[in-house]
Design an enzyme around this catalytic site. Structure first.
Site, PDB file in Angstrom:
ATOM      1  N   CYS A   2       8.789  -4.997  -8.350  1.00 26.11           N
ATOM      2  CA  CYS A   2       9.266  -6.296  -7.879  1.00 26.11           C
ATOM      3  C   CYS A   2      10.275  -6.145  -6.754  1.00 26.11           C
ATOM      4  O   CYS A   2      10.996  -5.154  -6.671  1.00 26.11           O
ATOM      5  CB  CYS A   2       9.908  -7.059  -9.030  1.00 26.11           C
ATOM      6  SG  CYS A   2       8.905  -7.150 -10.514  1.00 26.11           S
ATOM      7  N   LYS A 599      -7.240   6.580   0.679  1.00 24.43           N
ATOM      8  CA  LYS A 599      -6.558   6.210  -0.561  1.00 24.43           C
ATOM      9  C   LYS A 599      -7.532   5.644  -1.577  1.00 24.43           C
ATOM     10  O   LYS A 599      -7.437   5.923  -2.766  1.00 24.43           O
ATOM     11  CB  LYS A 599      -5.455   5.190  -0.265  1.00 24.43           C
ATOM     12  CG  LYS A 599      -4.601   4.838  -1.475  1.00 24.43           C
ATOM     13  CD  LYS A 599      -3.825   6.050  -1.968  1.00 24.43           C
ATOM     14  CE  LYS A 599      -3.022   5.735  -3.210  1.00 24.43           C
ATOM     15  NZ  LYS A 599      -2.452   6.948  -3.815  1.00 24.43           N
TER      16      LYS A 599
END
Length: 604
Positions: A2, A599
């Site tokens: 967050c 990735k």
């Protein structure tokens, strides 16, 4: 995970908060919100989805004020909805708070609060603190926060505002929080990039710090109220460097994030007294007769570790497949087969196709996934999120350790649900799992030693990695990391297989990395080390702290803390990540974007 921003000063707080949250978008999120102290009181606006949705909502109802807090949320407890987004408020709306981390004991706190008449409006663990603050507030906001935090257990960075106070108060344990110092204004953020447009003079808060911010200054104490001093530093980072937290590479930053990633993966899920875990799965463990693990690359090695644990702790027959091969071998599947698909991105095409093959044949499905909203999350019946946060470096590190922790959770869940795992052994495992974040922190302190070992061996053309039982996947992952980012040829084998071929490679030029932590097969591993030494090989041993036998056999020893043998891979892989990193840096490689790799592999 967050993103957190707080501001008190003379500027329009809404602009500062939205700008700061945009600079933290790289951390990943699924909802966002702000609270601003206006002349009419504390006003909160929050939305699920992207920051643009929040900005649009704020544009329709502008918030005028010079004090506020803002948050981007990566959901852990509760879906990514408007009610679950932060900030959360007290029932009277006078106090607002934002939170990064997990309150592990939130369920018992929530039950107690509800019994005292509190009504909850969200599914989050964070809201329990809002209700606790409602009870502890008696005019001093900082003291109320200190008192409320005594009731919670877990990792957190918390920021609180009150409509009657021209101040912000905050506290941290494990989850990061940094103070930005200005003239007639001060800032808070979870990471430096949010502060760079306004100040480069910062204070990094430590575990247990509690802080009060006003326009005029900053006051820091510990949880008992004793004053503490934190040195102000000038950051000269570029924005890109700031996003890396001051580390030279994302990979190194992500290696160092592993303690709090493990807090996120495990937090709120361990139930030591009952000897079980809370995973929120709809699946009935008694309706599964076998598991098919389907994954690629690093995720597949986490899956192999899971196979060992599922069979050991749950007595559940488990097949492990490289996803690219799974659907072509015509696997035997029925309705009591569980397809366990593991993926950081949730978009790996081979894993998705393997899962689809298993489902076509009638299998149940469970995903172990990092990325919410990914294709894999939509195609499985159940999801176990690893909560590792965004992983930017191509070579996976923190997602791998989070996957290992998730496998351990899943094995305990199946073991207890199937009646195969005794209460006492489950409790022992869970107590050990709770120690893992701190143990990984201890391993990270060994980086100078690992760098010294890397200096000795970085010119080697080949490496061999060996491990037994649950440490065999660790050996595979160590070799893969070295190959991926240093471009050095490396092979890995179960240590018992060495004499069946690989022993022919051993000479005085070959470094051999051996996972030699204490466990049932420790003495057999010592025999393998002696076989390597007899042929002139150079042994780099990963050993348990306090082991006095290993230094007599290995040229180099990197110690890791003692932990339950089944959990040893979670601490043992960290020095292998560091070794690969240090060697790649010495060789001048592009650590974050190694050649030829992506990735997320979305083509077959």
């Amino acid at each position: 995970m967050c993103g957190i921003v707080g501001y008190v000063g003379f500027r329009n707080a809404t602009d500062v908060l939205l700008d700061g949250l945009r600079r933290l978008e790289y951390r990943g999120y699924d909802s966002a919100g702000i609270a601003v102290r206006t002349p009419e009181g504390l006003k909160v606006v929050k939305r699920s989805g992207k920051l643009s949705a929040l900005a649009e909502a704020v544009g329709k109802t502008p918030l005028q004020g010079a004090l506020g807090i803002g948050h981007t949320r990566w959901a852990t407890h509760g879906a990514p909805t408007d009610p679950n987004a932060h900030p959360h408020t007290t029932e009277d709306g006078r106090i607002a708070l934002i939170h990064n981390g997990i309150f592990e004991n939130y369920l018992e706190l929530k039950e107690a609060l509800e019994a005292r008449g509190h009504r909850f409006r969200s599914e989050t663990d964070t809201e329990v603190l809002a209700h606790l603050l409602e009870e502890t507030y008696r005019g001093d906001l900082l003291e109320a926060l200190r008192e409320a935090l005594k009731a919670v257990r877990g990792a957190y960075a918390v920021v609180v505002a009150h409509e009657d106070h021209e101040e912000i108060v905050a506290a941290r344990t494990v989850s990061p929080l940094v103070v930005g110092l200005g003239e007639g204004e001060n800032f808070l953020a979870s990471d430096v990039p949010a502060l760079l447009p306004y100040t480069r003079r910062v204070l990094f808060l430590h575990d247990g710090d509690v802080v009060r911010l006003t326009r005029e200054g900053v006051e820091i104490t510990d949880l008992e109220g004793r004053p503490v001093q934190r040195e102000a530093v000038e950051v000269d980072w570029t924005l890109e460097a700031a996003e890396k937290g001051g580390f030279p590479h994302y990979m190194l930053k992500e290696i160092y994030e592993q303690p709090w990633v493990l807090e996120n993966t495990l937090g709120g899920r361990l139930r030591e007294e009952e000897g079980t875990v809370e995973l929120g799965l709809a699946l009935d463990p008694r309706e599964v007769d076998r598991v098919h693990v389907i994954a690629c690359g690093t995720a597949s090695y986490a899956g192999l570790y899971g196979k060992y644990l599922l069979e050991t702790l749950a007595r559940l027959p488990t097949e492990w497949d490289v996803a690219s091969e799974y659907r072509y071998r015509d696997p035997v599947v029925d309705s009591r087969t569980l397809a366990l698909a593991i993926s950081q991105s949730g978009e790996t095409i081979d894993t998705l196709e393997g899962l689809r093959e298993a489902k076509r044949k009638g299998a149940r499905s469970l995903g172990v996934i990092n990325a919410k909203g990914s294709t894999l999350t939509r195609e499985v019946e159940d999801v176990l999120y690893i909560h590792a946060g965004p992983e930017i470096g191509v070579a996976s590190t923190k997602a791998y350790t989070a996957m290992l922790a998730a496998m351990a959770l899943l094995a305990v869940w199946f073991g207890r649900g199937r009646g195969a795992l005794a209460l006492e052994e489950a409790q022992r495992l869970l107590r050990e799992m709770r120690r893992l974040p701190r143990l990984v922190e201890e391993v990270l302190e060994k980086r100078p030693l690992v760098a010294h070992v890397a200096e000795k061996y970085h010119q080697a053309r080949d490496f061999l990695f060996l491990g037994r039982h649950v440490q065999a996947p660790t050996a595979y992952e160590g070799a893969l990391k070295l190959k991926e980012i240093s471009y050095i040829h490396a092979e890995a084998y179960p240590a018992g297989e060495m004499k069946h071929g690989p022993i022919a490679l051993i000479d005085e030029h070959l470094p051999v990395v051996v996972l030699a932590t204490k466990g049932p097969l420790y003495e057999k591993t010592l025999s393998n080390i002696q076989e390597v030494r007899a042929r002139g090989g150079k042994v780099i041993a990963i050993a348990t702290e306090g082991d006095e036998e290993i230094p007599r056999l290995a040229q180099d020893v990197i110690y890791v803390p003692e932990v339950h043998p089944l959990l040893a891979p979670i601490v043992s892989v960290v020095p292998l990540q560091l070794l690969a990193y240090e060697i790649a840096v010495l060789l001048g490689r592009d650590v974050d974007q190694p050649r030829n790799l992506a990735k997320s592999v979305t083509v077959e």
